[in-house]
Write an enzyme that holds these catalytic residues in place. Sequence first.
Site, PDB file in Angstrom:
ATOM      1  CD  GLU A 257      -1.624   2.233   2.015  1.00  0.00           C
ATOM      2  OE1 GLU A 257      -1.186   3.247   1.393  1.00  0.00           O
ATOM      3  OE2 GLU A 257      -1.746   2.200   3.242  1.00  0.00           O
ATOM      4  CB  CYS A 296      -1.995   6.374   2.335  1.00  0.00           C
ATOM      5  SG  CYS A 296      -3.188   5.457   3.343  1.00  0.00           S
TER       6      CYS A 296
END
Length: 679
Positions: A257, A296
């Site tokens: 990720e 993120c």
Amino acid sequence: MTAMKLESYAAGQWIGPGPDARAIASAVTGEEVAIAGSALDFQAMLDHARFTGGPNLRAMTFHDRARMLKALAIHLGERKDRLYELSLHAGCTKADSWIDIDGGIGTLFVFASKGRRELPDAHVYVDGGIEQLSRNGTFLGQHILTPLQGAAVHINAFNFPVWGMLEKLAPTLLAGVPAIVKPATATSYVAEACFRMMVESGILPEGAVQFIAGGTGDLLDRLTPQDVVSFTGSAATALMLRSSPHILQNSIRFIAEQDSLNASILGPDAGPGTPEFDLFVKEVVREMTVKAGQKCTAIRRIIVPRAVEGDVIEALKAKLSRTVVGDPSAEGVRMGPLASLAQRRDVLEKVAVIGQEAECVHGDPDAFSVEGADAKKGAFVPPMLFRCPDPVGAASIHSTEAFGPVSTVMAYDALDEAVALANRGGGSLVMSLITHDPDVARDVARGAGAWHGRIYINDRDSMGESTGHGSPLPHLTHGGPGRAGGGEEMGGVRGVFHYMQRTSVQGSPNMLGAVAGTFVPGSKTFETDRHPFTKPFEELQLGETLHTKPRTVTLEDIEHFAHFTGDTFYAHMDEDAAAANPFFPGRVAHGYLLLSFAAGLFVEPSPGPVLANVGLDGLKFMKPVSPGDSIAVALTVKRKTRRTDTYGEVRWHVVLTNQDGETVAEYELHTMNAYAGAS
């Protein structure tokens, strides 16, 4: 304050900083708050995980591990105040810390709950239905999932030291796989405090978790195909790690990720004065300032209709100008500093790149006020808003992520252009769309779905309960294609399966039933010694079967049921019309009449261990029943699942046959049954 000496937890022992330990500075004051870096035997850590932690976890059922996660969540929730205190050094306001700390604990609760509801109280997960591989059903196939017999190496990012750790640990431990946790050094003092609470709780079995305060050395070079790497961080670091010859040669699972230039689109219908316009501005400002933009999932590209570009910019500037930057412990501060001075340098470097294609319309990093702290000592920056005049011709704004409170406005003329701009990010974790037009939602989802791991659509109808653009939820997949890493985290039980091996098993019904821990139709049964509804949960055995006496279905039964229920469908009431139907020989019994008669045949009416019928699955009507036919029932114990301290769920395989032994209906019945002494 005295600097904290962070310790690693390896093979059941706490190990303090070594001679090469490095200092960690407060994001607010620049003063040293901790030192980290231990000399570790990584092979010993892997051996401890594989040969102690793994067997201990695999000896537990999914439900045992789910209860373990719930106990862990409760334990951390009772001690979270200490984590809030430490998070101040990382620049987190109370709201920032709530996302990290309570969000992480909440993720444990969700996986604990889903583990109990969606996974069996067993050691093997049955994936999908039985595949019949032979004419007579004596040779079958079945997919199962079992825990990997290695270790999960979790390499976490600095921005969420608690949530980032717990959102990976929850599915890993639920799967039955031990974990070695490596937090980012910049905020590792928060992660270490949380991890220490977990170890000291005594809830986790020996070897289930280990912790690295410092570097990973040659750890990744010692992994095997039974191990998993789950990484969160920059695309550059992910590429370096996953490109390791050892990782590639051994097909070691690598879940990433990473960088994500998330976009938010304002629909063409959502102009000034609409609830959607105000919602859009609110979402963008929140995503720019929460955690100082160090998420993120934060919005990096703001895509708006050209006609309202100026209105959006002015509305954003008005809200951003009211954002107080400073020491997160100071009253009124809405945004703290970045996590470290190194992070501040990186953000400003990226801002310079973005500035080559976009003009800064708000926020000057060389001239802004800081509340309650020294801007020169801390890692402070203001919220910075840019406008790109030519987003179609630009390149940097679609490829450069400033991991802080930085976002760029870009205008579109047509909706397909907006979708194309969102997709130019090369793959993101999340894209949001604010619109009240279902047609816009449909077109954007179809055009952008392939490039985004999650599409968040919000409007006046859902805004009151929505969780926000930047909130990954444990129920749904967190990940994205391309630049975002191509991996998946969380996603409910889907996330659990990343740490398990799918295997196809072939054999007879008896063999598949033994492997899966469930009754497989076609396998051996045995007649119950007394009515199974009189037996407490623990006395029931898989394959135990009750065969009922037959009951004849008459025309009078069919007509009475039709008039009593109001279901006078022609197949039950009109002989000629029913006979003209290719499915029926003439008038036939209602399917639900057959279910009612079946219950009448197998139910034991006296009070006893059966507490409730809670539903049925897989109902199939396979052959019509005509007036004069008879039906009988075979009721077989298929699966048992503990639910509480007083009762469990029993799933029964129910088969209705006619006078010729042909199956006319089949389904799975669910009941809740008390334990002995509890009914």
